[in-house]
Design a protein around this motif. Structure first.
Motif, mmCIF file in Angstrom:
data_model
loop_
_atom_site.group_PDB
_atom_site.id
_atom_site.type_symbol
_atom_site.label_atom_id
_atom_site.label_comp_id
_atom_site.label_asym_id
_atom_site.label_seq_id
_atom_site.Cartn_x
_atom_site.Cartn_y
_atom_site.Cartn_z
ATOM 1 N N MET A 92 0.858 -1.212 0.000
ATOM 2 C CA MET A 92 0.000 0.000 0.000
ATOM 3 C C MET A 92 0.881 1.245 0.000
ATOM 4 S SD MET A 92 -3.004 0.849 2.711
ATOM 5 C CE MET A 92 -2.698 2.499 3.264
ATOM 6 N N THR A 93 0.630 2.162 -0.846
ATOM 7 C CA THR A 93 1.426 3.394 -0.841
ATOM 8 C C THR A 93 0.828 4.359 0.173
ATOM 9 O OG1 THR A 93 0.050 4.154 -2.650
ATOM 10 C CG2 THR A 93 2.207 3.274 -3.243
ATOM 11 N N PRO A 94 1.733 5.069 0.895
ATOM 12 C CA PRO A 94 1.228 6.016 1.898
ATOM 13 C C PRO A 94 0.478 7.167 1.212
ATOM 14 C CG PRO A 94 3.651 5.798 1.960
ATOM 15 C CD PRO A 94 3.173 5.033 0.798
#
Lengths: 246, 277
Positions: B1-3
């Motif tokens: 998951m990308t921040p």
């Protein structure tokens, strides 16, 4: 009568903690000590276990006067198990070593025998996976259950429980109380100091209300907790109800 | 998951701060170092000091003699450290005994710790190494053994107090739990109190051992040649102080492993203590 306490007095400096206290415990009986903080519940248990010396009166275990100074305290304590509010597990030992210490060192059982017995108890209370853990890796409820097992493996005649759920988070209280309920079914004689009135009502054969260093009122839980005769007992219970603990 | 963009912004900000910190530290170290070097080498007497203390040739000549002495230091250190730790532990336990029978043991142990923490080590060495042979008893050991005994007796007194602090730091509830299981006082000490006490005071015990490492050389006052003494002899021959610097460097090298162990043990103890909270 397994345990009989008569005329016991204990003074710390200027404060009288126990004053002419009488209490009897029959074999297989569960007695709950209730009363406000500082009413002498813990002191009484420590006197029975000879961790504290009485200043007067007599305590008999199996008919023997254990308050006689000539009595070997180590031998008396071998017959009594004690569980503390703050668990008091030995932090440098694994769960298994905590449990097998007294059986191997005091009761001279072989290490193999003691380990087997400890494993059996741990699986009975659902802690088999914690055998080799250290106490600080356990939750409070798990630590307290280990502490109870540590006392039980010595097959005590009498088990003293000093507010064993007071340091626990509410959701962990249940697992410890369930274990004590099972012990009652097994016929273990117990004296427990407690603030859990609901539990005292369920599990105790007799409730003793301590006030001002004496047993002010004692009897079956339904009567002492449901219809107390003494004004002080009613006052105490009213405060407990107010706090939502009954 | 990308921040999320928000979190990415935070990460970037923290990275910029970290880079800035490293640059600042490097700059400040460079400035301090330069100032130190300029101050020392720029001083009016630097050339003479450089020749008297940092003469590589004379230093190299002195190394074999100093190493010989250092070997004595190492052997003395190992023997004395073990003996002093054992003596300290015994004395500390004696001081905790209760009951009238043990009064003499308690009194003796207390007097011992009070006396030998007070008397300067040099005087103890003189008394042992020169006083005891003066008695002309059969089988009196040599000065090296007597000097070692003086070290053990002096350091034993300090270590006893460290052990005692450890014993007293074990909470009374641990004793109550052990005794209520039926363990005797002796079993409680052996299995419950001492293991916890020793673990707790391991860092200060090791620290005293580092101090002992420097003090074992004082037996040279009674005759045996240790590293410092060997350096002193070289210095007297050449009128140059470089052998002292050589000895000092060797001592530091010798102490490094012990200091590293001490730091490691201290850190581990701190981590364990904070594990529960």
């Amino acid at each position: 009568m397994l345990l009989s306490i008569s005329g016991v007095r204990k003074v710390f400096g200027a404060s009288v903690v126990l004053e002419d206290l009488d209490l009897g415990v029959e074999e297989h009986q569960v007695v709950a000590l209730i009363g406000a903080s500082g009413s002498g519940k813990s002191t009484l248990l420590r006197c029975v276990n000879l961790l504290t010396e009485v200043d007067d009166g007599v305590i008999r275990l199996d008919g023997e006067d254990i308050t006689d100074p000539r009595v070997n305290a180590d031998r008396v304590r071998q017959k009594i198990g004690m569980v503390f509010q703050s668990y008091n597990l030995f932090p440098h030992m694994t769960v298994l070593d905590n449990i097998t210490l007294a059986p191997t060192r005091v009761h001279r059982r072989t290490s193999k025998e003691a380990r087997e017995q400890a494993r059996e108890w741990l699986s009975r209370v659902g802690l088999s996976d914690k055998t080799d853990s250290y106490p600080d890796g356990l939750s409070g409820g798990q630590q307290q259950r280990v502490a109870i097992v540590r006392a039980l493996v010595n097959s005590p005649r009498l088990l003293l429980l000093d507010e064993v759920t007071s340091a626990l988070d509410p959701e962990l209280v249940g697992e410890v109380l369930t274990m004590i309920r099972d012990l009652k079914t097994d016929g273990m004689t117990m004296v427990l100091a407690t603030h859990e009135m609901g539990f005292a009502r369920q599990v105790a054969d007799k409730v003793a209300f301590l006030d001002g260093g004496r047993v002010l009122e004692e009897g079956p839980p339904e009567r002492v907790l449901g219809d107390p005769t003494e004004a002080r007992t009613r006052q105490f219970l009213a405060r407990i109800i107010e706090a939502g603990r009954l | 998951m990308t921040p999320s963009a928000l979190q990415q912004g935070r990460i970037a900000y923290r990275r910029r701060r970290a880079v800035r910190s490293v640059l600042l530290a490097a700059l400040s170290t460079a400035v301090t170092g330069t100032l130190l070097v300029v101050a020392v080498t720029g001083s009016p007497g630097w050339d003479r000091v450089k020749d008297a203390f940092f003469n590589l040739e004379l230093g190299a000549d002195a190394v074999p003699a100093i190493l010989d002495g250092l070997w004595l230091n190492i052997r003395l250190l190992v023997v004395c450290a073990v003996a002093a730790l054992a003596l300290g532990l015994v004395v500390a336990v004696l001081r905790t005994l209760r009951g009238p029978v043990f009064f003499p043991a308690r009194a003796l142990a207390t007097t011992y710790t009070y006396t030998f923490r007070g008397v300067p080590l040099i005087i103890v060495i003189y008394l042992f190494a020169f006083g005891i042979p003066g008695l002309r008893l059969q089988g009196t050991p040599g000065v090296l053994v007597l000097g070692g005994a003086a070290l053990v007796v002096t350091y034993g007194a300090y270590l006893a107090e460290v052990f005692r602090a450890g014993i007293e730091s074990v909470h009374p509830s641990q004793l109550a739990a052990a005794r209520s299981l039926g363990l005797t006082y002796r079993q409680t000490m052996r299995h419950v109190v001492l293991p916890q006490a020793v673990r707790r005071v391991a860092p200060p015990l090791l620290n005293d051992t580092v101090a002992l490492q420097k003090d074992v050389g004082l037996v040279s006052l009674a005759g045996p040649i240790d590293a410092v003494r060997a350096a002193q002899i070289s210095t007297a021959e050449t009128f140059n102080y470089t052998p002292y610097i050589v000895a000092a460097v060797l001592f530091v090298l010798l102490a490094l492993p012990l200091i590293a162990v001490t730091d490691g043990v201290t850190m581990r103890a701190a981590r364990r203590q904070n594990a529960g909270t």
